[in-house]
Design a protein around this motif. Structure first.
Motif, short mmCIF file in Angstrom:
data_model
loop_
_atom_site.label_atom_id
_atom_site.label_comp_id
_atom_site.label_asym_id
_atom_site.label_seq_id
_atom_site.Cartn_x
_atom_site.Cartn_y
_atom_site.Cartn_z
N CYS A 1 10.23 13.09 54.83
CA CYS A 1 11.44 13.43 54.71
C CYS A 1 12.25 14.26 55.89
CB CYS A 1 11.70 14.17 53.33
SG CYS A 1 13.56 13.92 52.70
N CYS B 1 16.63 17.38 54.25
CA CYS B 1 17.05 16.50 53.27
C CYS B 1 16.08 16.75 52.01
CB CYS B 1 16.90 15.18 53.82
SG CYS B 1 17.96 14.91 55.07
N CYS C 1 13.87 14.09 49.32
CA CYS C 1 13.57 12.54 49.25
C CYS C 1 12.84 12.59 47.57
CB CYS C 1 12.80 12.21 50.00
SG CYS C 1 13.22 12.24 51.79
N HIS D 1 15.13 7.66 46.99
CA HIS D 1 16.40 8.60 47.31
C HIS D 1 16.21 9.24 48.39
CE1 HIS D 1 18.93 7.53 43.66
NE2 HIS D 1 17.90 6.75 43.52
N ILE D 2 17.21 9.23 49.54
CA ILE D 2 17.05 10.29 50.59
C ILE D 2 18.37 10.80 50.75
CG2 ILE D 2 16.61 10.62 52.99
CD1 ILE D 2 15.41 7.66 53.18
N CYS E 1 20.59 13.63 51.93
CA CYS E 1 20.95 14.78 52.99
C CYS E 1 22.58 15.25 53.05
CB CYS E 1 20.80 13.92 54.50
SG CYS E 1 19.41 13.25 54.64
N LEU F 1 13.38 7.87 59.36
CA LEU F 1 13.63 7.78 57.68
C LEU F 1 12.36 7.42 57.07
CD1 LEU F 1 17.23 6.44 57.20
CD2 LEU F 1 16.72 8.90 57.17
N SER G 1 15.76 1.74 49.67
CA SER G 1 16.11 3.00 49.91
C SER G 1 17.65 3.13 49.59
CB SER G 1 15.93 3.69 51.18
OG SER G 1 14.58 3.33 51.58
N LEU H 1 20.56 5.99 50.82
CA LEU H 1 20.46 7.06 52.00
C LEU H 1 22.03 7.77 51.64
CD1 LEU H 1 19.90 8.68 54.33
CD2 LEU H 1 20.77 6.67 55.67
N TYR I 1 15.60 2.63 58.31
CA TYR I 1 17.10 2.53 57.89
C TYR I 1 17.41 1.07 57.63
CZ TYR I 1 22.36 2.97 58.64
OH TYR I 1 23.54 3.04 58.40
N VAL J 1 17.58 0.49 53.65
CA VAL J 1 18.66 1.06 53.04
C VAL J 1 19.63 0.05 52.19
CG1 VAL J 1 20.66 2.70 52.96
CG2 VAL J 1 18.80 3.15 54.33
N LEU K 1 24.38 2.99 50.61
CA LEU K 1 24.51 4.28 51.82
C LEU K 1 25.75 5.00 51.39
CD1 LEU K 1 24.35 5.38 54.50
CD2 LEU K 1 25.42 3.37 55.54
#
Length: 692
Positions: free
Chosen positions: A291, A295, A297, A305-306, A308, A319, A330, A332, A350, A353, A356
C-alpha cells in the motif's frame, strides 16, 4: 424413546417451562405452532434431529429465548424472519449442518443484537465474505464470536438472572477477553487477513480454520494494525497452503507470529515445509507492491480498496495490483489531496482501477492518458475544472456505456459558445450524472448547463436587456413565494408549543386527545430510575402524576414488583403493561446495570411497535457521560428529553403522557396476568401505618 409429530397440545400445560431438550428425536419437520404456549422458554435444544427447515413462525412466541441449539441437523438455509422474533438470543449453535450461503448467515444474524456466541463449524461454507461486508454485521457479533467452549460472560449471566444454570464454576478474566472464532471443517478455499480488520477483531484473538480447503492466505502490509505485543493465533492445520509470492507478505510487520503451526507446500519439491524454516527469497523472488505511504488498503465487495483520502499527496507512485489478493479490479480514493492532474494510465496498478474518487483536489484538466479504460465510477467534484475535452466526452460518455456514474458538481464551469458539446453531452447523459442538478455556470449568474441555451450564450445587446428584465421578474416572484412559505413553516414549527400550552391549561383537550390504541394496558406509565432518586420519584414525581389533573396510573418497581420474582420478567411485564416508560436519567441511572436493562427493554418495545413510548427526564448533572452505553447515547442523540429544571416541565410532561380525560386514580389491588399489584393511596396508607 423418540418423539415425533409433536403439537401445541403437548405443551399447553407447561407455560412456565424454562428449559426444553428435544435432542436426538429424528424430527425432520416441526409443527409451526408447536412452541406457541412456551412463552417463558429460555433454553431450547433441537440438536441431532435431522431438521431440514425452520418455518417462518416457528419461534414467534419465544421472545425470551436465550440459547438455541440447532447442531447436527440438515439445515441448508435459514429464514431471516425466524430470528427476528427472538431478539434476546445470546447463544446460537449451528454446528454440523449443511449451511453454505454466507450472505444468508450475515442476514439472519443482523437482528440478534445480543448474540455473544456462535458456532458455525462442520458446515459447507466456501467463503467468509458475502455480498455485504461483515462490517455491516451487529457490533456484538463482530467483536464477540465465540465457540461453544467459551464461558458465558458473568455480567450477562447476572443480567438475565440465569446464573444458577449458565454461570461457569471458574471464571477467568483473561478468557472473557479472548475473541475466538470457530470456522473449522468447512469448505473455505481462501482466507484474507482483511476480514479480521473488517469485523474489528481486537487482541487477544484465536481463529480456528482447521480442516478446510485453503490454498492461499492474502494480505497487504498495513491492513492489520497490531502491535508487537498483540497476542493472536490463526490455526491452519489440515489445509493445503501453497508456498509462493502470494504468501510473501507474511514476513512484513512480524505477521508470522500469528501462524506458529503454518505449513505450506513448495512447488519445486511438492513437500510440506514449516514456513518458519523458509526465507523470503525461497517463497518469492520479487518484492510485492504494498500500500502507498499514508494510504489504507483493504478488500471489500469484490474490490481492492486503496484509500488515500486526506494524505496530502500530489503524486501517486506504484499501486498494489488486485490480483495480489485474488481480485480483478480496484477502487482508488484520492479525495482531499493536492493533485492538479490525475496519475498517468501507465502507473503500475492504475490500469486495474474501476472506481476513481478524486473529489476536493485542484484538478484543472482531464486527459484520456490519465484515465483507466474500464472506469465505472469517476468523482471529480470540488476541483478547478472549467471544461471537459471533446475526446473525454466522446470516449467515456457518447461512445461507451462502461462509465455508469460521473460526478461533476462544485467546479467553475464556463458556459459560452465553445461549450456546446459539454452542454449537449450533459443533457443527453444526465441519468449517468447524479449531481447534474447542482452544476453551475461560473460566468453566468443563475444559469446552469441544463438551463443555458446557445441563443443566450451568443446573444445581442437588446436580447441581453430582455433576459435581464425577465430574470428580475422571476426573481421577485420567487422571493414572494419563499416569504409566504417561510411564514407557513414558522406557523407549523410552533404548533407543538401551542398544543402543550393548551393541554397544560385544560383548554380544548378534546382536540388533542391521543388515539386509544392501548385500552388493554393497565398502567399509564412505568417509572425507571436508580434507587438514589427514590425520594424525587416518590415525593415529587408520583404525587404530581397520580393526584394531578388528569390523574395517571403509575407503576414503580418499589411498590409494584413482587419480592423474589424473576426480575427480567418483571421488567418486560411492567413495560408491556404500561402506555409510557418514564426514564429518570441521572448519573446514578447510567451507572446502574438494572436501570440500563429497563431502558433497553422499553426501547425494544418501542421499536417493535413503531411508536414513541419513552419519556426521558434529565435529573441533575451527567458528570461522566463516557459511561453511557451505545444504545442509550444513540437514543439521546436522535430524540429530545425533558429537563427537570425547565420552567414548563410539568406542562410538557403531562402533554407527553397518554391523553385521557376524566381518569380516576385506582386505589385498590390490581390483578395483571395472575399477579396482584398494590396501587396508589392504599400502598401509601400501609406505609403510614407501618411508620406509626
Amino acid at each position: 424413546m423418540t418423539l415425533r409429530n409433536l403439537t401445541r397440545e403437548h405443551f399447553q400445560n407447561l407455560v412456565a417451562l424454562r428449559q426444553l431438550d428435544l435432542a436426538g428425536n429424528n424430527m425432520k419437520i416441526l409443527n409451526e405452532n408447536v412452541f406457541a404456549t412456551l412463552t417463558r422458554l429460555n433454553f431450547l435444544n433441537l440438536s441431532h434431529n435431522g431438521i431440514v427447515e425452520l418455518l417462518p413462525n416457528q419461534l414467534a412466541k419465544l421472545d425470551k429465548l436465550i440459547i438455541l441449539d440447532l447442531s447436527y441437523n440438515s439445515l441448508t438455509y435459514l429464514r431471516p424472519e425466524v430470528f427476528e422474533q427472538i431478539p434476546l438470543l445470546w447463544q446460537l449453535k449451528l454446528k454440523g449442518n449443511q449451511l453454505h450461503d454466507t450472505t444468508n448467515i450475515i442476514t439472519i444474524l443482523k437482528p440478534l443484537n445480543f448474540l455473544h456466541r456462535l458456532d458455525l463449524s462442520d458446515n459447507k461454507l466456501r467463503t467468509i465474505w458475502g455480498k455485504e461486508s461483515y462490517a455491516n454485521a451487529p457490533v456484538t457479533l463482530a467483536t464477540n464470536l465465540h465457540n461453544s467452549n467459551m464461558p458465558m460472560p458473568l455480567a450477562l449471566a447476572k443480567g438475565l438472572n440465569y446464573v444458577s444454570t449458565l454461570e461457569p464454576n471458574e471464571y477467568h478474566q483473561s478468557k472473557r477477553k479472548l475473541k475466538l472464532i470457530n470456522l473449522s471443517r468447512n469448505l473455505l478455499n481462501g482466507f484474507n487477513m482483511d476480514w479480521i480488520y473488517e469485523i474489528g477483531i481486537t487482541c487477544p484473538f484465536k481463529i480456528n480454520l482447521e480442516q478446510n480447503l485453503i490454498k492461499n492466505v492474502y494480505a497487504l502490509s498495513n491492513l492489520l494494525n497490531t502491535t508487537n505485543d498483540c497476542e493472536g493465533e490463526i490455526i491452519m492445520t489440515g489445509n493445503h497452503i501453497e508456498c509462493d509470492c502470494n504468501l510473501a507478505w507474511i514476513y512484513n510487520n512480524n505477521y508470522s507470529r500469528f501462524f506458529s503451526d503454518l505449513q505450506c507446500k513448495q512447488k519445486s519439491t511438492n513437500l510440506l515445509t514449516k514456513f518458519t524454516q523458509l526465507r523470503r527469497h525461497e517463497l518469492c523472488a520479487w518484492q510485492s507492491v504494498q500500500c502507498p505511504r499514508n494510504c489504507v488498503c483493504f478488500t471489500k465487495s469484490e474490490l481492492l480498496h486503496i484509500n488515500c483520502t486526506g494524505a496530502q499527496l500530489d503524486v501517486i507512485g506504484e499501486l498494489p495490483r488486485p490480483e495480489q489478493v485474488l481480485l480483478t479490479t480496484s477502487l482508488l480514493d484520492i479525495s482531499n489531496n493536492r493533485f492538479t492532474v490525475l496519475p498517468l494510465s501507465t502507473t503500475f496498478g492504475y490500469a486495474n482501477v474501476s472506481k476513481l474518487y478524486a473529489a476536493h483536489n485542484q484538478i484543472t484538466n482531464i486527459s484520456l492518458l490519465e484515465l483507466p479504460n474500464d472506469l465505472t465510477v469517476l468523482d471529480l467534484r470540488n476541483n478547478d475544472l472549467t471544461s471537459l475535452c471533446a475526446d473525454f466526452l466522446r470516449v467515456f460518455l457518447n461512445e461507451s456505456t462502461k462509465l455508469q456514474l460521473l460526478y461533476l458538481s462544485a467546479n467553475p464551469w464556463i458556459c459560452d459558445c465553445s461549450a456546446q458539446q459539454l452542454l449537449y453531452t450533459v443533457r443527453a447523459h444526465r441519468h449517468r450524472i447524479p449531481d447534474v442538478e447542482q452544476l453551475r455556470c461560473a460566468n453566468k449568474q443563475n444559469v446552469t448547463p441544463l438551463t443555458a441555451s446557445l441563443s443566450e450564450l451568443c446573444q445581442t445587446e437588446d436580447s441581453v436587456k430582455h433576459y435581464q428584465y425577465m430574470n428580475a421578474a422571476i426573481t421577485t416572484a420567487a422571493l414572494i413565494i419563499i416569504i409566504f412559505l417561510l411564514i407557513v413553516a414558522l406557523f407549523f414549527k410552533y404548533k407543538l408549543q401551542i398544543k402543550i400550552w393548551l393541554y397544560g391549561h385544560n383548554k380544548l383537550r378534546c382536540c388533542i386527545r391521543e388515539y386509544e390504541l392501548d385500552e388493554n394496558k393497565m398502567f399509564d406509565a412505568f417509572i425507571s430510575y436508580a434507587h438514589q432518586e427514590a425520594d424525587f420519584v416518590n415525593h415529587i414525581l408520583l404525587p404530581q402524576l397520580e393526584q394531578g389533573e388528569p390523574p395517571f396510573r403509575v407503576c414503580t418497581h418499589e411498590r409494584n414488583w413482587l419480592a423474589g420474582a424473576y426480575i427480567p420478567e418483571q421488567i418486560i411485564e411492567s413495560v408491556e403493561q404500561s402506555r409510557r416508560t418514564i426514564i429518570v436519567l441521572s448519573q446514578h441511572f447510567i451507572e446502574s446495570d438494572w436501570a440500563r436493562m429497563e431502558f433497553r427493554t422499553a426501547h425494544q418495545c418501542s421499536l417493535n411497535e413503531g411508536r414513541a413510548r419513552i419519556i426521558m427526564i434529565k435529573y441533575g448533572e451527567i458528570i461522566n457521560s463516557a459511561l453511557l452505553d451505545k444504545e442509550l447515547k444513540a437514543y439521546l442523540d436522535m430524540n429530545t428529553y425533558l429537563d427537570w429544571q425547565d420552567a414548563r416541565f410539568w406542562d410538557k410532561l403531562r402533554y407527553a403522557m397518554p391523553h385521557k380525560v376524566g381518569r380516576k386514580p385506582n386505589t385498590d389491588m390490581l390483578e395483571v396476568n395472575g399477579r396482584l399489584y398494590v396501587m396508589g393511596q392504599v400502598e401509601m396508607n400501609c406505609l403510614c401505618s407501618e411508620n406509626a
